[in-house]
Scaffold this motif. Structure first.
Motif, mmCIF file in Angstrom:
data_model
loop_
_atom_site.group_PDB
_atom_site.id
_atom_site.type_symbol
_atom_site.label_atom_id
_atom_site.label_comp_id
_atom_site.label_asym_id
_atom_site.label_seq_id
_atom_site.Cartn_x
_atom_site.Cartn_y
_atom_site.Cartn_z
ATOM 1 N N GLY A 132 0.829 -1.206 0.000
ATOM 2 C CA GLY A 132 0.000 0.000 0.000
ATOM 3 C C GLY A 132 0.864 1.258 0.000
ATOM 4 O O GLY A 132 0.469 2.287 -0.558
ATOM 5 N N SER A 163 -4.279 -3.195 1.588
ATOM 6 C CA SER A 163 -2.980 -3.852 1.811
ATOM 7 C C SER A 163 -3.187 -5.343 2.033
ATOM 8 O O SER A 163 -4.168 -5.743 2.659
ATOM 9 C CB SER A 163 -2.325 -3.237 3.048
ATOM 10 O OG SER A 163 -1.196 -3.979 3.408
ATOM 11 N N ARG A 202 4.993 -7.843 0.191
ATOM 12 C CA ARG A 202 4.852 -6.482 -0.328
ATOM 13 C C ARG A 202 3.812 -6.442 -1.454
ATOM 14 O O ARG A 202 4.140 -6.474 -2.646
ATOM 15 C CB ARG A 202 6.203 -5.882 -0.813
ATOM 16 C CG ARG A 202 7.347 -5.994 0.132
ATOM 17 C CD ARG A 202 7.027 -5.390 1.499
ATOM 18 N NE ARG A 202 6.603 -3.999 1.378
ATOM 19 C CZ ARG A 202 5.462 -3.522 1.901
ATOM 20 N NH1 ARG A 202 4.641 -4.287 2.600
ATOM 21 N NH2 ARG A 202 5.158 -2.257 1.743
ATOM 22 N N SER A 247 -0.852 -6.852 3.655
ATOM 23 C CA SER A 247 0.101 -7.065 4.762
ATOM 24 C C SER A 247 -0.569 -7.414 6.076
ATOM 25 O O SER A 247 0.048 -8.047 6.926
ATOM 26 C CB SER A 247 0.927 -5.794 4.988
ATOM 27 O OG SER A 247 1.625 -5.437 3.834
ATOM 28 N N LYS A 248 -1.807 -6.964 6.265
ATOM 29 C CA LYS A 248 -2.418 -7.065 7.608
ATOM 30 C C LYS A 248 -3.383 -8.248 7.661
ATOM 31 O O LYS A 248 -3.051 -9.276 8.215
ATOM 32 C CB LYS A 248 -3.127 -5.756 7.955
ATOM 33 C CG LYS A 248 -2.370 -4.490 7.562
ATOM 34 C CD LYS A 248 -1.121 -4.301 8.374
ATOM 35 C CE LYS A 248 -0.397 -3.014 7.934
ATOM 36 N NZ LYS A 248 0.853 -2.805 8.641
ATOM 37 N N ASP A 278 -7.292 5.517 3.180
ATOM 38 C CA ASP A 278 -6.284 4.493 3.457
ATOM 39 C C ASP A 278 -6.930 3.417 4.325
ATOM 40 O O ASP A 278 -7.101 3.587 5.527
ATOM 41 C CB ASP A 278 -5.088 5.165 4.153
ATOM 42 C CG ASP A 278 -3.965 4.186 4.474
ATOM 43 O OD1 ASP A 278 -4.215 2.974 4.472
ATOM 44 O OD2 ASP A 278 -2.848 4.659 4.751
HETATM 45 C C1 LIG Z 1 -1.959 3.316 7.732
HETATM 46 C C2 LIG Z 1 -1.144 2.496 6.798
HETATM 47 N N1 LIG Z 1 -1.326 2.626 5.492
HETATM 48 C C3 LIG Z 1 -0.626 1.930 4.608
HETATM 49 C C4 LIG Z 1 0.325 1.036 5.022
HETATM 50 C C5 LIG Z 1 1.091 0.313 3.972
HETATM 51 O O1 LIG Z 1 1.075 -1.053 4.121
HETATM 52 P P1 LIG Z 1 1.851 -1.993 3.128
HETATM 53 O O2 LIG Z 1 2.815 -1.155 2.346
HETATM 54 O O3 LIG Z 1 2.547 -2.988 3.992
HETATM 55 O O4 LIG Z 1 0.805 -2.600 2.248
HETATM 56 C C6 LIG Z 1 0.582 0.872 6.378
HETATM 57 C C7 LIG Z 1 1.609 -0.050 6.865
HETATM 58 O O5 LIG Z 1 1.865 -0.234 8.010
HETATM 59 C C8 LIG Z 1 -0.185 1.618 7.302
HETATM 60 O O6 LIG Z 1 0.003 1.515 8.616
#
Ligand SMILES: Cc1ncc(COP(=O)(O)O)c(C=O)c1O
Length: 365
Positions: free
Chosen positions: A92, A212, A223, A214-215, A186
């Motif tokens: 993200g 994302s 990534r 990631s979470k 976001d």
């Molecule tokens: C608020 C927020 N937005 C975007 C991201 C981007 O996440 P990623 O680049 O891991 O997809 C993060 C990552 O911690 C985040 O905390």
């Protein structure tokens, strides 16, 4: 002049002066309790790992699909949209970089409520654009002044990081309607909330949603993130993306992960349940904890300094996040782990807050 100072004179002035974004600490040891960067405590599914094991050398020899259509199709199906509504990104964070490059410059500011994700001001500085920071109230409501900043790009992190608070979708719809520039919502943490803003992209041509993997999907190391927006906005963003911004392995794994909604929802439900238990346990230990819609909680001890608690936990190899930033003074952000990890944290906190030896950090009330 040191060699670093000399080297910096080659850079643009704002880069020379910048401190750069400081990511959360990634400890090298395995025997730590890591609750500091909001990763999912559960691994990707066995199906995702099987796809990884079956990657062919040919997939690595060749360049990947520039658009990551395999993922776009899978994501479109899950969200009930068209692949033209989706843009794949290298996390993200890459979408945020693209948005600043697309919409902001010296004459086109960005605006966002604060405190929020600390990457936004870093990107504003890199893009040489003014950042209009509008403070949240103590309950993290959407500040009315945010609608009238005249910014080219307004970012609302929802659920907000690091408060975990959630702004109602209807309120963001009215906000998008009122705004003249782009609204980037976001939603990096939205998998853990009860609602989301996806439908706004059907209604408004100025809304971009950040997602994302990631979470909620437990793929922080891969990534992979994506944008959801109207096809014309996606087409505009495509003009400035790197040709091959997401790699072949990431496309294949992210597509497999998003298809398996059953596994994803199971893990998300466990995290949500444990988040609510952790919130109650922390409140019982005399912490103020706002209701969180994310996979972390923001906690403030009523009688101990946050820094003291953070350092005490660190000595015991427990990592949480402490921000020494305005609006976050004395607050700790704790990622929700597995039930066992949360229990270990709570037991340790119980020891710390009842430890007479550490009472010299106690605040006068
Ligand atoms: C608020 C927020 N937005 C975007 C991201 C981007 O996440 P990623 O680049 O891991 O997809 C993060 C990552 O911690 C985040 O905390």
């Amino acid at each position: 002049m040191t060699s670093l100072e000399w080297a910096m004179t080659y850079f643009r002035q704002n880069i020379e002066k910048a401190k750069g974004y400081e990511p959360g600490f990634q400890p090298k040891q395995a025997d730590v309790l890591k609750l500091n960067t909001n990763e999912n405590p559960y691994p990707p599914s066995t199906e995702v790992m099987e796809v990884l094991a079956q990657i062919k050398s040919e997939q690595l020899r060749r360049y990947p699909d520039p658009l990551g259509d395999q993922f776009r199709r899978a994501a479109a199906q899950v969200h009930g949209l068209s692949p033209d509504n989706i843009l794949c990104c290298n996390g993200g964070d890459e979408l945020l970089t693209m948005a600043f490059r697309a919409f902001c410059d010296e004459n086109r500011p960005v605006a966002y409520p604060v405190p929020t994700y600390s990457l936004y001001p870093v990107l504003a500085n890199l893009q040489s654009c003014k950042a209009i920071e509008v403070p949240f109230d103590s309950e993290f409501n959407l500040p009315p002044k945010l609608a009238v900043t005249g910014a080219a790009l307004t970012i609302v992190c929802n659920p907000n990081a690091p408060s975990g608070t959630f702004i109602d979708v209807g309120e963001l719809a009215s906000f998008a309607d009122e705004l003249e520039g782009i609204l980037l919502i976001d939603e990096a943490y939205v998998d853990f909330a009860d609602d989301n803003c996806i439908n706004l992209v059907k209604e408004f041509d100025n809304v971009i949603i950040l997602r994302s993997m990631s979470k909620g999907y437990g793929l922080a190391g891969l990534r992979f993130g994506y944008a959801i927006a109207s096809p014309p906005l996606i087409a505009g963003l495509l003009k400035l993306k790197d040709s091959y911004n997401v790699n072949a392995i990431a496309i294949a794994l992210a597509a497999e992960a998003i298809k398996d909604q059953k596994y994803f929802k199971q893990n998300v439900e466990k995290v949500k349940r444990d988040r609510d238990i952790l919130t109650e346990q922390l409140r019982a230990l005399n912490f103020n904890v706002a209701k969180s819609s994310a996979n972390f909680v923001l906690a403030e001890s009523k009688n101990r300094r946050a820094k003291e608690i953070y350092e005490n936990l660190l000595r015991r190899n427990i990592f949480i996040r402490y921000f020494d930033l305005p609006g976050l003074d004395n607050k700790l952000r704790i990622t929700v782990g597995t039930s066992e990890q949360n229990d270990k944290l709570v037991l340790t906190l119980k020891e710390i807050v009842s430890d007479k030896g550490a009472s010299n950090g106690r605040q006068k009330s």
